[in-house]
Design an enzyme around this catalytic site. Structure first.
Site, PDB file in Angstrom:
ATOM      1  N   GLU A 302      -9.755   4.136   0.411  1.00 48.37           N
ATOM      2  CA  GLU A 302      -9.121   5.965   1.052  1.00 48.37           C
ATOM      3  C   GLU A 302      -8.663   5.677   2.860  1.00 48.37           C
ATOM      4  O   GLU A 302      -8.181   7.095   2.417  1.00 48.37           O
ATOM      5  CB  GLU A 302     -10.840   5.845   0.987  1.00 48.37           C
ATOM      6  CG  GLU A 302     -11.944   5.444  -0.589  1.00 48.37           C
ATOM      7  CD  GLU A 302     -11.382   5.743  -1.564  1.00 48.37           C
ATOM      8  OE1 GLU A 302     -10.734   7.024  -1.540  1.00 48.37           O
ATOM      9  OE2 GLU A 302     -11.097   5.555  -2.772  1.00 48.37           O
ATOM     10  N   GLU A 324      -2.997   6.334  -6.097  1.00 48.80           N
ATOM     11  CA  GLU A 324      -3.871   5.704  -5.920  1.00 48.80           C
ATOM     12  C   GLU A 324      -2.675   3.715  -6.213  1.00 48.80           C
ATOM     13  O   GLU A 324      -3.894   3.187  -5.885  1.00 48.80           O
ATOM     14  CB  GLU A 324      -4.480   5.795  -8.353  1.00 48.80           C
ATOM     15  CG  GLU A 324      -4.899   6.887  -7.959  1.00 48.80           C
ATOM     16  CD  GLU A 324      -6.168   7.309  -6.690  1.00 48.80           C
ATOM     17  OE1 GLU A 324      -6.615   6.274  -6.028  1.00 48.80           O
ATOM     18  OE2 GLU A 324      -6.273   8.677  -6.753  1.00 48.80           O
TER      19      GLU A 324
END
Length: 883
Positions: A302, A324
Site C-alpha cells: 500500500e 497492482e
C-alpha cells in the site's frame, strides 16, 4: 440499473469534454443508522458550450440539483445512477444534494456496530467505482481534482481523511464538524473517510527532503490491546526509506495514517494518506510467521501505491494490472532488501506465482493488458493475472532490462508524469530509453497475449543409456512421472554433456512463445551419504531464450550435474519441468536445499505436474509428507499443506481416497505431536491436524487440547486455536450448536460472531447445511464477512454427499443472486457456495449445462461459473491419472 456500468468509451468522451478542478463534499453521519445527507459542489470546465454530461451517484435519492445557479428537477435528471447535466457553459458549478446509504457489504461507506461495546465505526472502500456511493462524483480515474471534505460526526470520534485532521468545530449537542483542507490533485477512488471511536497510536518520520510526516495507526477500541504498533511503524519507516531512495522522490503527501477496519472485503486499500486494512492484521492470537510476513508485505504494497497509483495514476482501468503488479513487485523487493524477510522472493514464488499459474490456465485467462470495456470488467479482473502474473512479468522485465536500467526508467517516469494519468506505454517508453531494449516486441509477447509457457532442458551425455532428452519427454507422461518417484536414490554419474537445449512449449489454444531472461543452475551433492548430504550450486548462468529451442553451449563439455534447475532464482514466469534424473535426485533428497527458493521451485514443479495430470496425486502427497518435517519457511509450509489438501481431496482417485485421507491425517498428527514446542511448524501442524481429524484417536486429541485434558508444550490454546479445535469437532459431529454458543459467548466479539457462523455451517447434518444456505443465499442482510464465514463452514465436510442437493440448488440460484446483490456479496456467494468438494462428473455436467443454457448471462457471472467448472475438469483429469 441503467447507467451504473460506465463504459470505457463513455469515460473517454467525458474526459475529452471535462476538466474538473475542485470538489467540496459535505457529509453528515449523525442523522440516521441507515442513510446520511451528502452534498457535492463541483467546479469544472467544458470543452464545448451547450454540451451535456453526467455525474455518478448510487444512493437513496438525489434531492436537489443546481447547475450554474439554475435548479434542475431530480425526477427528470436522476435515474438512480446518473445525474444528467444539460446545457453546459465553459465554466461550470454544480451543487448536488443527495441522501446516501450506509453499506454492510464493504463497498462505499460501510457502517459497523461493535458487539463488544455497541460503538459505531465507519470507513470507506471506493475502488473500483464506489466513491459514488458516498457522494456525487465524476467516477473515473482520469478526471482528477482537488477534494475538500467537510464531515459532521459525533464530537468524540476520530475523523480521518486524506489530509491532516483539522480541529473539530462544535455543531450542536455532542456533534462536531471537521473541515479538511483540499487535497492535491487526486482520483476519486483513492479519497477516503474513516470515522468512529478508533483508538490511535502516533509517531512521525522525516522524509529525505526534510519534511516531518505524521504517522498514525488506528483500530477499534476493543482491539487496541492487540495492536503491535512498534512492529508496524518499523515496517512503515523501512518502506519510506527504501522507496524514497529507489524512486529518487520524497513521499508526496502530508501525512500517513493506517487504519484497521472491520468487515473489510480485501487485504487493504491505498487511500492517499489514509490506508485502510482488514483488521485480521491485528493479531488477537498467536499467528504463523507466514501471516506476519504477509502483513508486512501488505503494508509495503500500500505504501508503494502512494507513488505508483496515487501520484501517477492509470488513465483507465485497463492499466489496473500495472497499478497492482507494480505494488506487488515493489513491496516484495522492499521486503527482501529492507526488512528481516530476506526470503521474500521465496514467498512470492510459492504463493503469488502459484496463484498466477492457476489463474492463467483457466478458460477465463486473459492478457495482462486485458480489454476493460466497462466497470463490470474491472470488478472481475481483480485476479491472479492482474496481481500475481503481472508482478511476475515485471520481475522478468527487471531481469530483461537490468535492475539499474529499470530504476532509471522508473525515476524518469515519476519525474515526467507526477500528478498525472498514464498508460503502460508511458512507462515502457522510459524503459526503452534507459535500457536500449525493444519494449514494443517485449510488450506484444508478454502483455498482449495470455497463457503460460513450459520450460525444460534436453540433455545428451556420453554415458551409455543416460540420454536426458528422453528423460525430459518422459516427465510429460504419467508413467514417466511415476518412474521419477520410484527412481529416487543416490545420484549416479551420468557422464559428460555432449548437447544441451532449452525447450519452450505452449498449449495449442495459447501458442505464444516468449522471450525469457532466465538462469540455469547446476547443483551437485556434497556431504556424507544418508547423514549430511546437501545440494550445492556449482554453477549458474543467465541466458536469453526465445523460440522453441535455445542451445545451451555453457553446459556442453562439463560433467552432468546431479540436478539441473531451469529458472534458477525464479527470474521468469513459466512452468518448469525437471528432467527425470534431476527430479529423481530431488525426490530422494527432499531436505537437500539449504536455501528455500530452489526448494520451492522444485516442489512447485512437482505440484504443476500433479495439476497437469503428469504426476499421480498420491505420489505428490507422499513427496510432500516426506518434505514437511523440518521445513522452516512458513509460507512454503502453509502452501504445501494446502496443496496436500487439494491433491488428496480433489485430485486423488476416489477409490483410493479414503486410504490417502487416513495416511495424511495420521502423518499430520504425528508431525504435530513431534514439532518443536512453540514453533511455527507446531502451530501449522496442529491447525492442519484439526482440519483433517476424523478418527477417534485424532478427535480425542483435538477434544483434549480444547478442554485442557491434553497439552502440547508450547502450544497456545488461545481464542483462535479454540475456534479451530471446536470447528474440527463440530464438523466431525463431536460438538453441537450449544457448544458453539458457549464459545461465542466466551468470545463476544465481531470475530467471534463470524467464527460461530462458520462453525454452525460446518455441522454435518442436512438441516445445518440448509440453514447456512438459507441465511446467506436465499436471504439478504448478512454482512460481507459473515457471508464468507458461512460458506467456509458450509463446504467443510467429511461426507461430501451432504453437498449433493446443492448441485442443482446452486445453479438454480445464480441469476437471482447476481441480479439482486452488490458485486462483492454476489461474487462471494458464487465462488464460495460452489460444491467443489464433490469434484465429479455430475457437478461438471451441471455447470456446463448451466453455461450452455445461459449464453446471455452477465459476463462476470459466466466467468465465475466457468472457472468453477474448469476446476472440476482439472480434478477429473488428475483423478483419472491417479487411478
Amino acid at each position: 440499473m441503467p447507467g451504473e456500468n460506465l463504459t470505457r468509451e463513455e469515460a473517454r468522451e467525458r474526459a475529452d469534454l471535462l476538466t474538473v478542478s475542485t470538489y467540496d463534499v459535505a457529509v453528515d453521519v449523525t442523522r440516521s443508522e441507515t442513510t446520511f445527507p451528502t452534498t457535492s459542489r463541483i467546479r469544472f470546465t467544458s470543452a464545448r458550450e451547450g454540451a451535456q454530461t453526467f455525474v455518478d451517484f448510487l444512493g437513496e435519492s438525489v434531492d436537489a440539483i443546481t447547475l450554474n445557479g439554475v435548479a434542475l428537477d431530480p425526477s427528470t435528471h436522476y435515474d438512480g445512477a446518473r445525474v444528467r447535466l444539460p446545457g453546459l457553459a465553459r465554466d461550470n458549478e454544480v451543487v448536488i444534494e443527495a441522501t446516501g446509504r450506509f453499506m454492510n457489504s464493504g463497498e462505499g461507506l460501510h457502517r459497523f456496530v461493535d458487539p463488544v461495546d455497541d460503538e459505531v465505526y465507519l470507513y470507506t472502500q471506493f475502488e473500483v467505482a464506489d466513491s459514488r456511493r458516498m457522494f456525487p462524483v465524476f467516477e473515473q480515474p482520469d478526471l482528477k481534482a482537488r477534494f475538500a471534505f467537510t464531515v459532521t460526526a459525533p464530537a468524540g470520534w476520530q475523523v480521518i481523511s486524506c489530509q491532516p485532521t483539522p480541529e473539530p468545530e462544535p455543531a450542536g449537542d455532542g456533534v462536531a464538524t471537521w473541515r479538511f483542507a483540499p487535497t492535491p490533485v487526486l482520483s476519486s477512488y483513492v479519497t477516503a473517510l474513516v470515522a468512529g471511536p478508533y483508538e490511535a497510536v502516533r509517531d512521525e518520520l522525516t522524509t529525505r527532503d526534510g519534511r516531518v510526516v505524521p504517522l498514525g495507526l488506528f483500530c477499534r477500541a476493543s482491539l487496541r490491546k492487540h495492536l503491535d504498533a512498534d512492529e508496524l511503524f518499523a515496517i512503515t519507516k523501512a518502506g519510506f526509506t527504501f522507496y524514497e531512495g529507489e524512486f529518487d522522490l520524497s513521499y508526496p503527501f502530508e501525512k500517513y495514517d493506517q487504519i484497521f477496519t472491520p468487515e473489510y472485503n480485501m487485504g487493504a486499500m491505498e487511500n492517499v494518506g489514509a490506508v485502510t486494512y482488514n483488521e485480521m492484521y491485528v493479531f488477537r492470537a498467536k499467528e504463523t510467521q507466514s501471516r506476519i510476513e504477509r502483513r508486512a508485505l501488505t503494508v509495503l504494497h500500500e505504501l508503494a501505491h502512494m507513488w505508483f497509483g496515487n501520484l501517477v495514476t492509470m488513465r483507465w482501468w485497463d492499466d489496473l494490472w500495472l497499478n497492482e503488479s507494480f505494488a506487488e513487485w515493489a513491496s516484495t523487493t522492499a521486503q527482501s532488501e529492507a526488512t528481516r524477510w530476506r526470503s521474500a522472493w521465496t514467498t512470492f514464488a510459492t504463493a503469488e506465482k502459484s496463484w498466477a499459474y492457476r489463474q492463467d490456465q483457466l478458460s477465463s485467462t486473459h492478457p495482462i493488458l486485458a480489454p476493460i470495456r466497462n466497470l463490470e470488467d474491472v470488478a472481475v479482473n481483480f485476479d491472479g493475472i492482474t496481481y500475481a502474473k503481472g508482478a511476475s512479468v515485471l520481475k522478468q522485465l527487471v531481469a530483461y532490462v537490468g535492475r539499474d536500467a529499470f530504476r532509471e526508467g522508473l525515476r524518469a517516469y515519476f519525474r515526467e508524469h507526477a500528478w498525472g494519468n498514464t498508460t503502460i506505454g508511458d512507462l515502457l517508453a522510459q524503459l526503452e530509453k534507459s535500457s536500449g531494449r525493444d519494449m514494443a516486441a517485449w510488450s506484444a509477447a508478454w502483455l498482449e497475449t495470455a497463457g503460460v509457457n513450459t520450460l525444460s532442458v534436453e540433455l545428451a551425455t556420453d554415458a551409455e543409456g543416460a540420454e536426458g532428452a528422453e528423460g525430459a519427454e518422459g516427465a510429460e507422461g504419467a508413467e514417466g512421472a511415476e518412474g521419477t518417484v520410484a527412481a529416487a536414490g543416490p545420484f549416479a554419474d551420468q557422464g559428460t554433456i555432449t548437447d544441451a537445449v532449452l525447450v519452450q512449449t505452449a498449449t495449442a489454444q495459447l501458442p505464444t512463445l516468449r522471450p525469457h531472461r532466465l538462469a540455469i543452475g547446476c547443483y551437485d551433492i556434497e556431504g556424507e551419504p544418508g547423514v549430511s548430504e546437501r545440494f550445492v550450486r556449482t554453477d549458474r548462468f543467465e541466458v536469453d531464450a526465445d523460440g522453441p529451442r535455445t542451445p545451451l553451449p555453457q553446459l556442453v563439455g562439463r560433467r552432468r550435474p546431479a540436478l539441473l534447475l531451469v529458472n534458477d532464482d525464479d527470474l521468469t514466469y513459466a512452468k518448469i519441468r525437471l528432467d527425470l534424473p534431476s527430479l529423481a535426485v530431488a525426490t530422494g533428497l527432499p531436505h537437500g536445499f539449504a536455501d528455500s527458493l530452489p526448494r520451492a521451485l522444485v516442489l512447485g514443479a512437482a505440484w504443476d505436474m500433479t495439476r497437469d495430470a503428469q504426476l499421480r496425486a498420491r505420489d505428490f502427497v507422499r513427496l510432500v509428507l516426506t518434505s514437511l518435517d523440518g521445513e522452516t519457511d512458513s509460507t512454503l509450509l502453509r502452501v504445501l499443506l494446502s496443496q496436500v489438501d487439494s491433491a488428496t481431496r480433489l485430485y486423488s482417485a476416489p477409490a483410493r481416497r479414503a486410504q490417502l485421507v487416513d495416511d495424511v491425517a495420521q502423518r499430520l498428527m504425528h508431525l504435530a505431536l513431534a514439532a518443536e514446542p512453540g514453533s511455527d511448524a507446531q502451530l501449522q501442524f496442529v491447525t492442519a491436524t484439526a482440519r483433517w481429524a476424523h478418527t477417534p484417536e485424532q478427535l480425542d486429541l483435538v477434544a483434549g487440547l480444547l478442554d485442557g485434558s491434553r497439552e502440547l508444550p508450547g502450544l497456545a490454546v488461545d481464542t483462535e486455536m479454540r475456534w479451530t479445535l471446536l470447528t474440527s469437532l463440530v464438523a466431525a459431529g463431536r460438538a453441537d450448536a450449544d457448544a458453539i454458543e458457549t464459545e461465542r459467548t466466551r468470545d463476544a466479539t465481531a470475530t467471534g460472531r463470524e467464527r460461530a457462523a462458520r462453525a454452525l455451517a460446518a455441522r454435518p447434518t442436512a438441516q445445518a447445511k440448509a440453514d447456512a444456505w438459507a441465511s446467506a443465499v436465499e436471504r439478504s442482510g448478512l454482512a460481507n464477512q459473515t457471508v464468507d464465514a458461512t460458506w467456509q463452514g458450509f463446504g467443510l465436510v467429511h461426507d461430501t454427499e451432504l453437498l449433493r442437493p446443492y448441485v442443482a440448488r446452486y445453479h438454480d440460484a445464480l441469476t437471482d443472486v447476481w441480479s439482486t446483490r452488490t458485486h462483492a456479496i454476489a461474487e462471494s456467494i458464487v465462488e464460495g457456495f460452489y460444491p467443489m468438494a464433490l469434484a465429479d462428473e455430475p457437478l461438471l455436467t451441471a455447470s456446463q449445462s448451466w453455461l450452455d443454457a445461459h449464453p446471455d448471462a452477465p459476463d462476470g457471472l459466466r466467468r465465475l461459473v466457468a472457472e468453477n467448472r474448469d476446476g472440476v475438469a482439472r480434478a477429473l483429469r488428475a483423478q483419472a491419472i491417479d487411478g
